[in-house]
Motif scaffolding. Structure first.
Motif, PDB file in Angstrom:
ATOM      1  N   THR A 157       0.884  -1.140   0.072  1.00  0.00           N
ATOM      2  CA  THR A 157       0.064   0.076  -0.021  1.00  0.00           C
ATOM      3  C   THR A 157       0.837   1.126   0.060  1.00  0.00           C
ATOM      4  O   THR A 157       2.162   1.253  -0.175  1.00  0.00           O
ATOM      5  CB  THR A 157      -0.950   0.020   1.198  1.00  0.00           C
ATOM      6  N   ILE A 158       0.047   2.332   0.143  1.00  0.00           N
ATOM      7  CA  ILE A 158       0.953   3.554   0.214  1.00  0.00           C
ATOM      8  C   ILE A 158       0.723   4.087   1.533  1.00  0.00           C
ATOM      9  O   ILE A 158      -0.321   4.096   2.036  1.00  0.00           O
ATOM     10  CB  ILE A 158       0.319   4.806  -0.747  1.00  0.00           C
ATOM     11  N   LEU A 159       1.931   4.421   2.153  1.00  0.00           N
ATOM     12  CA  LEU A 159       1.811   4.840   3.341  1.00  0.00           C
ATOM     13  C   LEU A 159       2.695   6.189   3.378  1.00  0.00           C
ATOM     14  O   LEU A 159       3.923   6.209   3.182  1.00  0.00           O
ATOM     15  CB  LEU A 159       2.496   3.961   4.513  1.00  0.00           C
ATOM     16  N   ALA A 160       1.827   7.240   3.932  1.00  0.00           N
ATOM     17  CA  ALA A 160       2.669   8.783   3.768  1.00  0.00           C
ATOM     18  C   ALA A 160       3.367   9.008   2.596  1.00  0.00           C
ATOM     19  O   ALA A 160       4.674   9.261   2.350  1.00  0.00           O
ATOM     20  CB  ALA A 160       3.482   8.832   4.700  1.00  0.00           C
ATOM     21  N   LYS A 161       2.546   8.742   1.504  1.00  0.00           N
ATOM     22  CA  LYS A 161       2.906   8.762   0.173  1.00  0.00           C
ATOM     23  C   LYS A 161       4.019   7.984  -0.319  1.00  0.00           C
ATOM     24  O   LYS A 161       4.881   8.306  -1.320  1.00  0.00           O
ATOM     25  CB  LYS A 161       3.479  10.330  -0.181  1.00  0.00           C
ATOM     26  N   THR A 162       4.382   6.826   0.450  1.00  0.00           N
ATOM     27  CA  THR A 162       5.357   6.116   0.153  1.00  0.00           C
ATOM     28  C   THR A 162       4.967   4.545  -0.001  1.00  0.00           C
ATOM     29  O   THR A 162       4.036   4.421   0.863  1.00  0.00           O
ATOM     30  CB  THR A 162       6.396   5.894   1.442  1.00  0.00           C
ATOM     31  N   ASN A 163       5.366   3.910  -0.960  1.00  0.00           N
ATOM     32  CA  ASN A 163       5.091   2.585  -1.309  1.00  0.00           C
ATOM     33  C   ASN A 163       5.853   1.608  -0.247  1.00  0.00           C
ATOM     34  O   ASN A 163       7.121   1.410  -0.022  1.00  0.00           O
ATOM     35  CB  ASN A 163       6.007   2.173  -2.652  1.00  0.00           C
ATOM     36  N   VAL A 164       4.772   0.927   0.723  1.00  0.00           N
ATOM     37  CA  VAL A 164       5.294  -0.212   1.330  1.00  0.00           C
ATOM     38  C   VAL A 164       4.731  -1.361   1.388  1.00  0.00           C
ATOM     39  O   VAL A 164       3.505  -1.476   0.813  1.00  0.00           O
ATOM     40  CB  VAL A 164       5.055   0.718   2.848  1.00  0.00           C
ATOM     41  N   ILE A 165       5.207  -2.244   2.061  1.00  0.00           N
ATOM     42  CA  ILE A 165       4.501  -3.571   2.233  1.00  0.00           C
ATOM     43  C   ILE A 165       4.324  -3.864   4.107  1.00  0.00           C
ATOM     44  O   ILE A 165       5.435  -3.341   4.688  1.00  0.00           O
ATOM     45  CB  ILE A 165       5.451  -4.877   1.964  1.00  0.00           C
ATOM     46  N   ILE A 166       3.371  -4.207   4.403  1.00  0.00           N
ATOM     47  CA  ILE A 166       3.086  -3.934   5.772  1.00  0.00           C
ATOM     48  C   ILE A 166       2.878  -5.380   6.080  1.00  0.00           C
ATOM     49  O   ILE A 166       1.883  -6.063   5.411  1.00  0.00           O
ATOM     50  CB  ILE A 166       1.976  -3.208   6.194  1.00  0.00           C
ATOM     51  N   HIS A 167       3.495  -5.906   7.170  1.00  0.00           N
ATOM     52  CA  HIS A 167       3.346  -7.308   7.571  1.00  0.00           C
ATOM     53  C   HIS A 167       2.913  -7.337   8.938  1.00  0.00           C
ATOM     54  O   HIS A 167       3.749  -6.898   9.814  1.00  0.00           O
ATOM     55  CB  HIS A 167       4.518  -8.377   7.426  1.00  0.00           C
ATOM     56  N   HIS A 180       5.869  -5.205  10.758  1.00  0.00           N
ATOM     57  CA  HIS A 180       6.900  -4.745   9.750  1.00  0.00           C
ATOM     58  C   HIS A 180       6.563  -3.946   8.517  1.00  0.00           C
ATOM     59  O   HIS A 180       5.694  -4.249   8.074  1.00  0.00           O
ATOM     60  CB  HIS A 180       7.863  -6.171   9.439  1.00  0.00           C
ATOM     61  N   ILE A 181       7.203  -2.939   8.625  1.00  0.00           N
ATOM     62  CA  ILE A 181       7.197  -2.188   7.381  1.00  0.00           C
ATOM     63  C   ILE A 181       8.375  -2.179   6.458  1.00  0.00           C
ATOM     64  O   ILE A 181       9.343  -2.204   6.920  1.00  0.00           O
ATOM     65  CB  ILE A 181       6.896  -0.663   7.533  1.00  0.00           C
TER      66      ILE A 181
END
Lengths: 201, 1000
Positions: A157-167, A180-181
């Motif tokens: 997803t996008i977190l704070a305009k940043t591409n991330v994977i959240i687990h 984990h981000i």
């Protein structure tokens, strides 16, 4: 493997290594740490082919997750994060990338796969404590409520305009969630500063 | 001293906690729980501001968000807030407020003189009055803009911090009055997620203002009980001090939560939080606004909505007047008379527009000895800065005029009520229709496409009993709609049910003279729009409410016409002889109440404004004085000035160092895509214009990719790493879009090709060594790669160890010099870079930035996508015929044969040499072939890149010129504002035409 003193994490400039993890508490109940250098391998292949799944199982000793947005394996050993119908992010212990690559290449020889070392392309931020998920909700439009986003699930997803994977690794009734981000190096400092700003004081 | 204005008991204020504040410099005191308005009233202050246009004295008219008049400038300095409603400001210690729109004071305002000129200031006066002389408008406008306006903005940056929050919920309930609370309680018996919001700090809505009973409990007690039940339920989230300001598609609702009481800044606390809530079902329980009556001089301080009087009395324990007259058209307003009487406040008279007032409440009022005058109207208000007396006359049969003897009543407060208007704002934001209910003349919510249930007063069900019933029913319904089930619960609770008689709507209350002739009948008090203004607009041909609104500014003030819209529209309908339903109402748009820009920006200000992408060597650049260039989100070093060095000098130094010895560049930001699979070469063949079948392992090739329309999209070098393994590089800015482009073609058009893509941009730090000493330097760092020109020629790639790191080394040059691009794992980039710089000291190694890179590549005539191209340039236009294969198909190929793309007079890439070697052409400068006296001069092209070349000792440029290839040797001109630069058209290759230097 290159000696650690020659390497720099994307958050090196923040001087995090100078503070012990217990002092990195943000506010009352949030613990935020960087876990750098975890081995990361991007794997692409056709899960409809049994021989491929078998080969990967033989190489990693875990099954690839078939259910979208889930994770198999253990972070402390080997882990497979579902990224797409034919794409996974594999993780292993720090320094294990060469072995991971070798095993995978051996077990998938002559198959149409793409095995790519991306160990240094992302770093991991570990957040644990009660407010961890609500902090992420400040910059992410996914529904991360415990009823919906459960341990073992991941999201790109996008977190704070940043591409991330959240687990989401676990949800402890006392401590709260641990997650984990995975963030690309170049965005890491921006995201860290944003998280510090978002964390309740 | 007469009896204090504060009751000794009751209300939601804390008498143990006095709060000191200042109003217009006067030191005053209120209590915790007060609003600024209630505290002012408790101090006997009614006059708060002056009006927008006529500067008439204005007081507190309402008790909530609908307040049109009591506007103040809150605080001074960077936190000052303009036009804030005193009724919405929670009192805090040290608050400083100032009257809006008056000088020197609200009681004596110099611009009050404008009131005498009202005849030259009718509706739309700025279209009519100030039209002569024609040039005069600029002066008039300046003056009008100075005089108008209700406050000022801070000139400093906002010192406060703001927060954002996203939330998802099954059920969202907006409003915590009786209906909202009932719905929440009912829905909370399921396991659905519920969010309930209220703009106030306490739940209860109108229950806190009215003297009502539910289950033998007082309204506030019942509300507090429900609030605590909800608070103990983990599925229920309660947001207080939170205003839903906008309802957007897919049940996304925007809200602002006030996090701090004072606006003066609380340490470490953010001031407001912007909520974006996505709900499955929304229950709107926003309540209703009381409707004013439009009568002569109805704007005088001391005229107040009857319901607001009850709020001040019951919620804040304040007596807003000692001798009260009421002017009403309905039964509900009699509650104000009864409540006042119960607290020993004298109710002088109730003037009722209705022919007879025979309901339960009027009868109770009469039985308490209060005079009720039926079928009558207030025809005048005496007292400019505060009500002193009213003039009352009997209505004629049709209610359109008055008759009989004038009666006068002394009073200091007039409570008015013209009924209630459902607050349909949020419903309306969803493009929901409103329906005119003729019986009582209100707009109620109609059809909407969103998942909304409107209940209680905002759906036109005004009685407490129907509000509660609506709430229970809606609570059950939304649980079902969201797929949950609830336990069986009790039926609606008991409350007193008092039948009420119908209202009588008279939209303009008649007085002795027609409206507007002597006195003013205000409709929109904040914008000073009168009944006469609307009549005038209608006479001038305005028929649509939307046009009338814009012409008269009715409902366009900060209160968005919450009290004025319906009376205004009804007056227009009456003049036009139409039904209100036929002319409709204007569209409500977000925001429902003003929203701070800071809240919308949230944390994304300053350093967090947008992501800053940093390369692995970022902090070396920073500590070595790099000036940054923003390339997409990346910060790239632009140039590295030494002490006091100008940009031009720094770039010249970097250029010469690279040409003469060795320069070092951080190229980590270039996009890198790993391509694997047996069909990779075929895939590249289709994507790129040139041939990829014959590229050998260990070799690199430059490629250009086109869009379907044949225009250049991106370029870069792709290397063959293995049999089925390639590494593509892209421009920095296009890295993500090229990967998406490859995936799109692979997944949608050519799914049968076996090829996978993985972005490795971030995996590698890329360091470029360039210049005649690059090889010598690199040799010190590797012993397993033979760097000799014979063993490792240009456009090849080797793998090995560099400085202790596994490395991919490419002989790719963007400078024309012998150059090595070294890719190592990102975490090692900073270490290797520093070692190169240290070891290169003996060669005078010089870090160079993007500007030097641009100069060096332009000297060699290399293009930059996005600089020499703009989406309308083909490879032929760039003189790159050699890169277009004739033997295969590729994206964009067919478009290259279109007549327009095959023209030979298209803009083509050429070089320009200004006759004056010191003149640097401005990039984007337009080029003409001949100078002439008359304009326009036909333009034949433009300058795309322009620099000073230190190695050539002169200025030069690249340009796109129509039929440029045929113009080589010709003279062209670039006319600028103050001078014209004349240049010669040349080849776009300026330096080392034979390419000897590339091989070092």
């Amino acid at each position: 493997m290159v000696e650690t003193y020659k390497r720099k994490t994307p958050l090196a400039n923040l001087g995090l290594e100078k503070v012990s993890p217990s002092e990195q508490k943000i506010g009352k109940s949030l613990l935020m740490t960087e876990i750098p250098y975890i081995a990361k391998v991007n794997l692409r292949g056709d899960p409809a082919k049994k021989i491929f799944l078998k080969g990967v199982k033989a190489a990693l000793n875990i099954q690839l997750p078939k259910i979208p947005n889930t994770v198999s394996g253990k972070f402390s050993e080997v882990q497979a994060i579902w990224l797409g119908p034919d794409e996974w992010l594999l993780t292993g212990r720090s320094g294990a990338e060469a072995k991971l690559l070798k095993n995978l290449q051996k077990q998938t020889e002559n198959m149409h796969v793409a095995i790519t070392d991306i160990t240094d392309s992302r770093t991991i931020m570990q957040l644990s404590g009660g407010p961890a998920l609500s902090i992420i909700m400040k910059g992410c439009t996914l529904d991360l409520h415990p009823n919906v986003f459960k341990p073992g699930q991941c999201a790109q997803t996008i977190l704070a305009k940043t591409n991330v994977i959240i687990h989401l690794l676990k949800f402890d009734k006392k401590i709260g969630p641990t997650l984990h981000i995975y963030v690309q190096n170049s965005f890491a400092e921006h995201l860290w500063l944003w998280l510090i700003d978002a964390a309740p004081t | 001293m007469s009896r204090p204005l504060r009751l000794s008991l009751g209300g939601a204020i804390d008498r143990k906690k006095p709060v000191n504040f200042q109003f217009n410099g006067r030191q005053l005191c209120g209590y915790k729980g007060d609003t600024l308005a209630s505290a002012l009233l408790a101090n006997g202050i009614h006059l708060v501001s002056r009006s927008f246009k006529y500067h008439r004295p204005r007081g507190i008219f309402a008790s909530g968000t609908e307040e049109p008049n009591a506007l103040v400038q809150l605080e001074v300095g960077p936190r000052t807030l303009a036009s804030h409603q005193a009724t919405k400001i929670k009192l805090y210690e040290g608050l400083k407020a100032f009257s809006a729109n008056c000088w020197p004071s609200p009681a004596f305002d110099l611009l009050g003189i404008l009131g005498f000129f009202h005849r030259i200031l009718p509706a739309g006066f700025y279209y009519k009055t100030f039209m002569w002389p024609r040039w005069g408008w600029k002066i008039y406008e300046y003056l009008i803009r100075h005089i108008a306006g209700l406050g000022y903005c801070p000139r400093q940056p906002d010192p406060d911090r703001y927060d954002h929050m996203n939330a998802h919920t099954d059920i969202l309930i907006i409003g915590s009055g009786p209906s909202g609370l009932a719905a929440a309680i009912e829905a909370s018996h399921s396991s659905a997620r519920i969010i309930i919001v209220d703009e106030n700090s306490k739940f209860g809505g109108r229950l806190l203002s009215d003297n009502s009973k539910i289950n033998n409990k007082s309204g506030p007690d019942w509300a507090a009980q429900q609030e605590s039940i909800l608070a103990s339920n983990p599925n229920v989230k309660m947001l207080r001090n939170t205003t839903a300001f906008g309802y957007y598609d897919h049940n996304l609702i925007g809200m602002i939560e006030n996090l701090t009481g004072p606006i003066t800044g609380v340490k470490d606390k953010k001031r407001q939080r912007l909520w974006k809530i996505r709900a499955k079902q929304v229950v709107l329980a926003q309540g209703a606004f009381e409707r004013p009556l439009v009568f002569s001089d109805n704007d005088r301080p001391g005229v107040m909505l009857a319901g607001a009087i009850r709020t001040f009395l019951n919620k804040y324990a304040v007596i807003p007047g000692r001798r009260v007259a009421l002017f009403v058209n309905n039964d509900d307003a009699y509650r104000t008379a009864l409540d006042l009487n119960a607290h020993g406040v004298e109710v002088v008279v109730v003037i009722d527009l209705r022919k007879e007032a025979t309901g339960v409440l009027p009868n109770r009022t009469i039985s308490e000895g209060i005079e009720v005058v039926e079928d009558a109207a207030i025809t005048g208000v005496i007292g400019k800065s505060h009500v002193k007396k009213i003039e009352v006359m009997m209505l004629s049969e049709d209610g359109k005029s008055v008759q009989g003897e004038k009666r006068f009543f002394d009073c200091d407060l007039i409570g008015i009520s013209g009924g209630w208007n459902p607050a349909v704002h949020l419903h309306s934001h969803t493009n929901g229709k409103t329906v005119w209910r003729k019986d009582d003349g209100v707009f109620i919510p109609g059809k909407t496409l969103q998942n909304i249930i409107s209940i209680g007063a905002c759906s036109g069900n005004f009685s407490l009993q129907s509000c509660l019933k609506d709430g229970w029913t809606a609570g059950k319904k939304v649980v079902k709609l969201t797929g949950f089930s609830s336990k069986k619960t009790n039926s609606p609770k008991d409350t007193e049910n008092i039948p009420e008689q119908p209202w009588r709507n008279i939209w303009i209350i008649p007085s002795n003279a027609p409206a507007g002739q002597n006195d003013k009948h205000f409709v929109d008090q904040q914008h000073d729009v009168t009944a006469a203004d609307i009549q005038l607009a209608a006479r001038e041909g305005y028929q649509s409410v939307e046009h009338t609104k814009r012409y008269t500014t009715l409902g366009m003030a900060t209160d968005q016409g919450k009290t004025s819209n319906i009376p205004g529209h009804a007056i227009l309908a009456e003049i036009l002889g139409k039904e209100v339903s036929a002319i409709g109402t204007t569209t409500f748009r977000p925001p429902y109440t003003p929203v701070t820009i800071g809240a919308l920006a949230g944390p994304y200000t300053g350093l967090l404004f947008a992501p800053i992408r940093r390369s692995p060597m970022h902090y070396w650049h920073e500590s070595n004085g790099a000036i940054w260039e923003d390339v997409g989100e990346w910060k790239r070093p632009w140039y590295y000035p030494k002490r006091n060095e100008s940009m031009r000098d720094a770039v010249a130094r970097e250029c010469l160092a690279t040409r003469n010895s060795v320069g070092i560049l951080d190229a980590s930001t270039l996009g890198k895509i790993d391509i694997q699979g047996p069909d990779s070469a075929e895939f590249l063949n289709r994507i790129y214009t040139n041939n990829w079948e014959n590229l050998e392992i260990g070799c690199c090739r430059y490629g250009i990719m086109l869009r379907e329309d044949g225009m250049v999209m991106d370029d870069g070098v792709t290397s063959r790493l293995g049999k089925n393994h390639y590494l593509m590089t892209t421009t920095t800015g296009n890295a993500a879009s090229v990967l998406a482009w490859l995936e799109e073609w692979s997944q949608t058009e050519w799914p049968t090709l076996k090829v996978y893509f993985t972005s490795v941009t971030e995996q590698y730090a890329t360091i470029t060594l360039s210049g005649p000493n690059a090889r010598l330097l690199l040799e010190e760092f590797t012993n397993d790669i033979d760097l000799g020109g014979g063993a490792f020629p240009a456009m090849q790639y080797r793998e090995g160890t560099v400085g202790g790191f596994r490395a991919r080394v490419f002989r790719i040059s963007f400078t024309g010099e012998c150059a090595f691009e070294i890719n190592v794992q990102a975490s090692g980039g900073a270490n290797l870079w520093a070692n190169f710089v240290n070891a290169g000291e003996k060669y005078g190694i010089t870090p160079y930035g993007t500007e030097t890179m641009h100069v060096l590549r332009a000297e060699k005539g290399y293009i930059i996508v996005g600089q020499e191209t703009d989406g309308t340039v083909t490879p032929y236009d760039l003189g790159m015929n050699w890169i277009i294969s004739k033997n295969k198909d590729f994206i964009g190929r067919r478009s290259l044969n279109r007549p327009d793309t095959a023209r030979d007079d298209r803009k083509q890439l050429v070089g320009l040499l200004p006759n004056d070697k010191t003149e640097i052409l401005p990039e984007g400068g337009q080029i003409v072939s001949q100078l002439q006296a008359t304009y326009p001069i036909p333009m034949i092209g433009h300058v795309t890149s322009s620099y000073h070349s230190p190695i050539l000792g002169r200025s030069f440029a690249l340009a796109l010129i129509k039929g440029g290839k045929k113009r080589l040797g010709q003279t062209v001109h670039v006319p600028l504002v103050e001078r014209t630069i004349t240049c010669q058209v040349t080849s776009h290759l300026f330096y080392d035409k034979e390419g000897h230097r590339l091989n070092g």
